[in-house]
Design an enzyme around this catalytic site. Structure first.
Site, PDB file in Angstrom:
ATOM      1  N   ARG A  92       0.837  -1.210   0.000  1.00 15.76           N
ATOM      2  CA  ARG A  92       0.000   0.000   0.000  1.00 15.76           C
ATOM      3  C   ARG A  92       0.859   1.242   0.000  1.00 15.76           C
ATOM      4  NH1 ARG A  92      -5.245  -0.872   2.975  1.00 15.76           N
ATOM      5  NH2 ARG A  92      -5.295  -3.097   3.396  1.00 15.76           N
ATOM      6  N   MET A 103      -3.588   6.924  -4.746  1.00 10.85           N
ATOM      7  CA  MET A 103      -2.597   5.964  -5.202  1.00 10.85           C
ATOM      8  C   MET A 103      -3.075   4.559  -4.873  1.00 10.85           C
ATOM      9  SD  MET A 103       0.791   8.055  -4.292  1.00 10.85           S
ATOM     10  CE  MET A 103       0.165   8.414  -2.697  1.00 10.85           C
ATOM     11  N   ARG A 336      -5.185   6.807  12.120  1.00  9.50           N
ATOM     12  CA  ARG A 336      -4.621   8.153  11.975  1.00  9.50           C
ATOM     13  C   ARG A 336      -5.551   9.120  12.699  1.00  9.50           C
ATOM     14  NH1 ARG A 336      -6.494   8.458   5.681  1.00  9.50           N
ATOM     15  NH2 ARG A 336      -8.632   8.104   6.234  1.00  9.50           N
ATOM     16  N   ARG A 581     -10.050  53.610   4.737  1.00  9.65           N
ATOM     17  CA  ARG A 581      -9.669  54.057   3.386  1.00  9.65           C
ATOM     18  C   ARG A 581     -10.542  55.259   3.024  1.00  9.65           C
ATOM     19  NH1 ARG A 581      -9.217  48.100   2.282  1.00  9.65           N
ATOM     20  NH2 ARG A 581      -7.196  47.735   1.306  1.00  9.65           N
ATOM     21  N   ARG A 636      -6.462  56.791   6.988  1.00  6.18           N
ATOM     22  CA  ARG A 636      -5.451  56.902   5.941  1.00  6.18           C
ATOM     23  C   ARG A 636      -5.825  58.031   4.994  1.00  6.18           C
ATOM     24  NH1 ARG A 636      -4.330  52.264   1.668  1.00  6.18           N
ATOM     25  NH2 ARG A 636      -6.287  53.033   0.797  1.00  6.18           N
ATOM     26  N   GLU A 776       4.479  50.205   2.119  1.00  8.90           N
ATOM     27  CA  GLU A 776       3.878  49.386   1.057  1.00  8.90           C
ATOM     28  C   GLU A 776       4.661  49.454  -0.236  1.00  8.90           C
ATOM     29  OE1 GLU A 776      -0.172  50.714   0.333  1.00  8.90           O
ATOM     30  OE2 GLU A 776       0.326  52.784   0.758  1.00  8.90           O
ATOM     31  N   GLY A 797       1.381  47.752   4.243  1.00  7.15           N
ATOM     32  CA  GLY A 797       0.332  47.575   3.232  1.00  7.15           C
ATOM     33  C   GLY A 797       0.778  46.461   2.303  1.00  7.15           C
ATOM     34  N   THR A 798       0.451  45.254   2.711  1.00 13.22           N
ATOM     35  CA  THR A 798       1.014  44.110   1.983  1.00 13.22           C
ATOM     36  C   THR A 798       0.358  43.874   0.620  1.00 13.22           C
ATOM     37  OG1 THR A 798      -0.379  42.805   3.440  1.00 13.22           O
ATOM     38  CG2 THR A 798       1.978  42.865   3.940  1.00 13.22           C
ATOM     39  N   ASN A 799      -0.749  44.563   0.347  1.00 10.46           N
ATOM     40  CA  ASN A 799      -1.311  44.443  -1.008  1.00 10.46           C
ATOM     41  C   ASN A 799      -0.370  45.111  -2.002  1.00 10.46           C
ATOM     42  OD1 ASN A 799      -3.573  43.394   0.247  1.00 10.46           O
ATOM     43  ND2 ASN A 799      -4.694  45.323   0.200  1.00 10.46           N
ATOM     44  N   ASP A 800      -0.080  46.387  -1.733  1.00 12.90           N
ATOM     45  CA  ASP A 800       0.826  47.088  -2.646  1.00 12.90           C
ATOM     46  C   ASP A 800       2.246  46.550  -2.541  1.00 12.90           C
ATOM     47  OD1 ASP A 800      -0.418  49.061  -4.355  1.00 12.90           O
ATOM     48  OD2 ASP A 800      -1.137  49.980  -2.506  1.00 12.90           O
ATOM     49  N   CYS A 863      -2.089  46.048   7.338  1.00 10.10           N
ATOM     50  CA  CYS A 863      -3.491  46.292   6.973  1.00 10.10           C
ATOM     51  C   CYS A 863      -3.812  45.823   5.568  1.00 10.10           C
ATOM     52  CB  CYS A 863      -3.861  47.757   7.166  1.00 10.10           C
ATOM     53  SG  CYS A 863      -2.920  48.870   6.117  1.00 10.10           S
TER      54      CYS A 863
HETATM   55  C1  PEP Z   1      -2.195  47.799   0.870  1.00  9.67           C
HETATM   56  O1  PEP Z   1      -1.635  48.205  -0.128  1.00  9.67           O
HETATM   57  O2  PEP Z   1      -1.892  46.734   1.432  1.00  9.67           O
HETATM   58  C2  PEP Z   1      -3.298  48.562   1.462  1.00  9.67           C
HETATM   59  C3  PEP Z   1      -3.842  48.179   2.592  1.00  9.67           C
HETATM   60  O3  PEP Z   1      -3.751  49.608   0.747  1.00  9.67           O
HETATM   61  P1  PEP Z   1      -4.752  49.485  -0.477  1.00  9.67           P
HETATM   62  O4  PEP Z   1      -5.179  48.065  -0.580  1.00  9.67           O
HETATM   63  O5  PEP Z   1      -5.865  50.389  -0.183  1.00  9.67           O
HETATM   64  O6  PEP Z   1      -3.895  49.916  -1.606  1.00  9.67           O
HETATM   65 MG    MG Z   2      -1.968  50.253  -0.705  1.00  2.00          MG
END
Ligand code: PEP
Ligand code: MG
Length: 911
Positions: A92, A103, A336, A581, A636, A776, A797-800, A863
């Site tokens: 097995r 598998m 398990r 925002r 902001r 950011e 700002g972890t998105n940018d 954020c």
């Molecule tokens: C970011 O950039 O992480 C952020 C929080 O700002 P926005 O998404 O508004 O650009």
């Molecule tokens: Mg941003």
């Protein structure tokens, strides 16, 4: 020996899953505990990896298999495939992570034309022996020799039809003997060779086939979906066969120590008399309950119960178990820690605490933010079976049913009439905000998980599905097409933001009592629960969440820009607003006012436009500060890509061209309007940016467009004064977006300090408003030490930061090439969803360290969307952030994850 590729069951333990796979490690653990496990051994994942790398079975493996096999033979006094009393084994797969059914398994290895007679003799059961042999040829043919499995099952069906029977068990020894001949013919026909009679050759081929099956298409697809790395490889378990198909005192079953769907403690399982291997899960025959087993074979049942209790005590968790009873003797084939539903996870964790098997800290480790998320949103009733229109990207969880509405006007009109609508757009932009507010859900044809629709909908806690490429929205005919299905505006659809599914028509939605608890408190949650099980669930969530709050170090704030959202966030346990925002406050009806500011010619005109905005903005803040009284509100300063506030260049160009054309033909045109539009067009052309996301936005706009930031800062300060004068406790913080250079912050700060001081002096109050900035852009993270000198706090700002570190356009990439990037392994998961800890995360860590080296103890948050993502929260805890800020909906999830991070990291990594 240099490489040890084979471990006896007696050599390993449960913590060796990397090496022995889950199944092998747990078999070894059971053997160690003295639980009856048939003798055997495990071939390591190292061996598999070597095979996958070289395409060859490591030569030393065969030698080690011989040694291990002989030990088993000696222990049992039988030989593999011998003509009398043969030893048979199963082979097995067993990877580190369970990959159910991905598998293959081969049972009864060792049977051949001679040993089948030996098996018949020793068991006194000819039918059983031939049934085992035909199963071997079938499994071996399919798995090892790659013969289409249907060839065998068709032959089996044909045999049954010929005999006029429907159940496998009604086949006689003679029938099975004949089937073996037919199966051998199938093997010969398909491969040109006879079914191998040498038992060891069977074993070696089966081991290699298990290695190979790691890379079958369906296994790869499964791993991609479950985010299991492709390079782990599988272990192989070679285990002495015990037989559940030796007559009516034999059987095989599966059981759980607790109900895996509710968590209820008790005996849950299925048992099948006179059956082998996969028969139970394959659903071939109706199974019996364990209570039935108790009646049939009280001794085995009693022993099984004891083993279950033993395992649950040992693993201190819900276990699932596979067992076989061979002529009244119980054998354990697998155990398990069992998979369970989200509801069961919370309940079982608390039950185990109450039984003093685990501590509350450990209980937190047994549940996850993802499971809590599952318990929070409304869901479609699973009993319904609606028509699926398409499956797209789930962007914001929930279930929404409503009429298709194609624009703001329609969405608002239907909402006003009390009818729910799902806003369906090719994509959304800030102009669609009123429609998004009015609708119960949003569906777009384009865009990824960080597209406008996705981010805004998540922020609102509104169900959203994006990137439905198979959907065509035709605004002309006001229809929406999914393949052959053409729907009109007003037709009802249902969208599932958890799965990305889009259904035709009404689908019933059920509410979640856990959500009621989260937003209204324990009493309301208990009241909303329909039965005792659900009440137990609500209580369990409450206990675990309260414990998380007690142990977590990360604060949890919310991203909110309306009083309603702020209230919601506060109810759900947010310790403030981490990101307001403000550009969202300038959309909809107010957009022309901002447009006027942007397009103003001369100081006077600009000041007039700004003055019109001041009271509105101040009013916004007063409401927010009131709702969040006593808690921080991070305002902001405006951060729009400029184009979001201006008319679309193409649309405006066409409009002006048509008006000019009309005027040239002497048709009646409003001259004043044409002149206004021409002027607007010139301005839009002048400000047009090829890449607005990297253009005049954030602090750049603030420093360029004189008076705009000043207006907002004044509004914040005056709102704070108003709240103070009303007896409130406002705690505003001002945050500057898109800082790349310390000088930018210096300039804004100087202006802000002056305005705040002026407002405070005029009102004769003391105002203490921290001024910080977003980190950011990579440059901000790289120069954080300098920026910290001018900042009272940082918010990542972890998105940018993801967008600019990777150079990925956040609005585009998820729906274009990301699927391929996930497929070919460049990405495990979208970095917009879970923080890319190696790259973007490194910038965060550097920023934290550099900032704190300049300013020890400096407050730092995050954020971006990642602030509410379970895996990312854990990272931010380790990075030493002060808080995460996420959409109100995800606040409870972040609270739980922050607690989990604290207990699982076992202390503070950076403090
Ligand atoms: C970011 O950039 O992480 C952020 C929080 O700002 P926005 O998404 O508004 O650009
Ligand atoms: Mg941003």
């Amino acid at each position: 020996m240099a490489d040890k590729f084979v471990y006896r069951f007696s050599e390993g333990n449960k913590d060796q899953k990397d090496l022995l796979g889950g199944k092998g490690a747990n078999l070894a653990e059971m053997a160690r505990l003295g639980i009856p496990v048939p003798p055997g051994f495990t071939i390591t994942t190292d061996a598999c990896r070597e095979y996958l790398a070289t395409g060859e079975v490591p030569p030393v493996l065969r030698v080690q298999v011989t040694t291990a096999l002989r030990e088993v033979e000696e222990q049992l006094g039988r030989e593999l495939g011998a003509a009398t009393d043969p030893l048979l084994v199963s082979v097995r797969s067993g990877a580190k992570f369970s990959m159910p059914g991905m598998m293959e398994t081969v049972l009864n290895i060792g049977l051949n034309d001679a040993s089948v007679e030996g098996l018949a003799a020793v068991s006194g059961n000819e039918r059983f022996a031939w049934d085992s042999y035909r199963r071997l040829i079938q499994m071996f043919g399919k798995t090892v020799l790659d013969i289409d499995g249907e060839a065998f099952s068709d032959a089996l069906e044909a045999k049954k039809a010929q005999r006029g029977i429907t159940a496998d068990v009604d086949l006689t020894a003679e029938d099975l003997r004949a089937l073996v001949d037919i199966y051998k013919g199938i093997v010969r026909g398909a491969t040109g060779k006879d079914f191998p009679q040498d038992p060891r050759a069977q074993l070696d081929a089966a081991i290699e086939a298990v290695f190979r099956s790691w890379n079958t298409e369906r296994a790869r697809i499964y791993r991609r979906r479950e985010r299991i790395p492709h390079d782990l490889g599988t272990a192989v378990n070679v285990c002495t066969m015990v037989f559940g198909n030796m007559g009516d005192t034999s059987g095989t079953g599966v059981c759980f120590t607790r109900d895996p769907s509710t968590g209820t403690s008790g005996v849950y399982g299925d048992y099948l008399v006179n059956a082998q291997g996969e028969d139970v899960v394959a659903g071939i025959r109706n199974t019996l309950s364990l209570a039935d087993l108790e009646r049939l074979d009280a001794d085995s049942y009693k022993e099984l119960r004891a083993v279950m209790r033993r395992l649950e005590t040992h693993y201190r968790d819900l276990c699932d178990i596979e067992f076989t009873i061979e002529r009244g003797k119980l054998w354990l084939l697998q155990t398990r820690v069992g998979k369970r539903t989200a509801a069961a996870a919370f309940r079982v964790a608390c039950q185990l605490v109450d039984e003093h098997l685990i501590t509350m800290d450990e209980a937190l480790g047994r549940v996850s933010g993802e499971q809590l998320t599952n318990l929070l949103f409304p869901q479609f009733d699973s009993a319904a079976s609606p028509q699926l229109l398409t499956r797209a990207m789930p962007a914001s969880p929930g279930a929404a049913v409503g009429e298709i509405v194609l624009d703001n006007e329609r969405a608002e009109a239907r909402a006003a009439a009390g009818v729910t609508g799902v806003l369906v757009r090719r994509e959304t932009n800030p102009d669609d905000l009123p429609g998004m507010v009015a609708a119960v859900g949003v569906l777009t044809a384009r865009g990824g998980k960080t597209s406008h629709a996705a981010v805004v909908a998540r922020g609102m806690g509104k169900c959203c599905v994006v990137g439905a490429e198979a959907m065509h929205v035709d605004m002309e005919s006001r229809t929406v097409r999914f393949g052959d299905v053409v729907l009109k505006e007003g037709d009802v659809i249902a969208i599932d933001g958890t799965t990305g599914e889009v259904f035709l028509g009404e689908v019933p939605v059920v509410d979640s009592p856990v959500m009621t608890y989260i937003s209204k408190g324990l009493e309301a949650g208990l009241e909303a629960a329909a039965d005792e099980d659900t009440r137990e669930l609500v209580t369990a969530v409450h206990r675990l969440l309260s414990h998380a709050d007690k142990v977590r170090r990360l604060e949890v704030r919310a991203n909110a820009d309306t009083p309603t959202d702020s209230r919601r966030a506060r109810n759900r346990g947010a310790a403030g607003i981490g990101l307001c925002r403000t550009e969202h406050m300038f959309l909809g009806e107010r957009r022309p006012l901002v447009e006027a500011v942007i397009l103003a010619e001369g100081q006077e005109e600009r000041e007039r436009s700004l003055a019109a905005l001041l009271p509105l903005q101040q009013g916004d803040f007063e409401e927010m500060f009131e709702v969040m009284d006593g808690l921080p509100v991070t305002v902001r300063l405006i951060d729009p890509p400029l184009h979001e506030f201006l008319p679309d260049l193409t649309e405006l160009s066409v409009k002006v061209a048509l008006q000019r054309d009309k005027a040239a033909r002497g048709e009646g045109v409003d001259e004043a309007e044409l002149a206004r539009n021409e002027k607007l067009l010139l301005a839009v052309q002048r400000m047009h940016e090829a890449n607005p996301m990297l253009g005049l936005r954030g602090v750049r706009l603030g420093l360029t467009l004189e008076g705009l930031f000043a207006l907002q800062i004044r509004a914040v300060a005056q709102a704070a004064v108003a709240r103070l004068q009303a007896g409130g406790d406002p705690r505003p913080e001002i945050m500057v977006p898109l800082i790349g250079s310390v000088r930018e912050l210096q300039l804004v700060r100087a202006e802000a300090e002056k305005i705040v001081a002026d407002v405070a002096a005029a009102a004769r109050v003391e105002l203490n408003i921290p001024i910080g900035c977003m980190i950011e852009l990579p440059r901000a993270a790289l120069t954080a030490e300098r920026i910290a000198e001018e900042a009272d706090f940082f918010s990542f700002g972890t998105n940018d930061l993801t967008q600019t570190t990777w150079g990925f356009s956040r609005d585009d990439v998820e729906s274009t090439f990301f699927p391929q990037y996930v497929e070919n392994g460049v990405l495990g998961v979208s970095p917009f969803e879970t923080i890319d800890s190696l790259g973007v995360g490194k910038l965060v860590t550097m920023g934290v360290e550099a900032g704190r080296s300049a300013k020890p103890g400096m407050k730092m948050g995050v954020c971006g969307e990642h602030g509410g993502d379970p895996e990312s929260v854990e990272f931010f805890h380790r990075a030493g952030l002060t808080y995460v800020s996420c959409s109100p909906f995800r606040v409870p999830v972040a609270r739980l994850e922050a607690g989990r991070a604290a207990v699982m990291a076992g202390g503070d990594a950076t403090a």
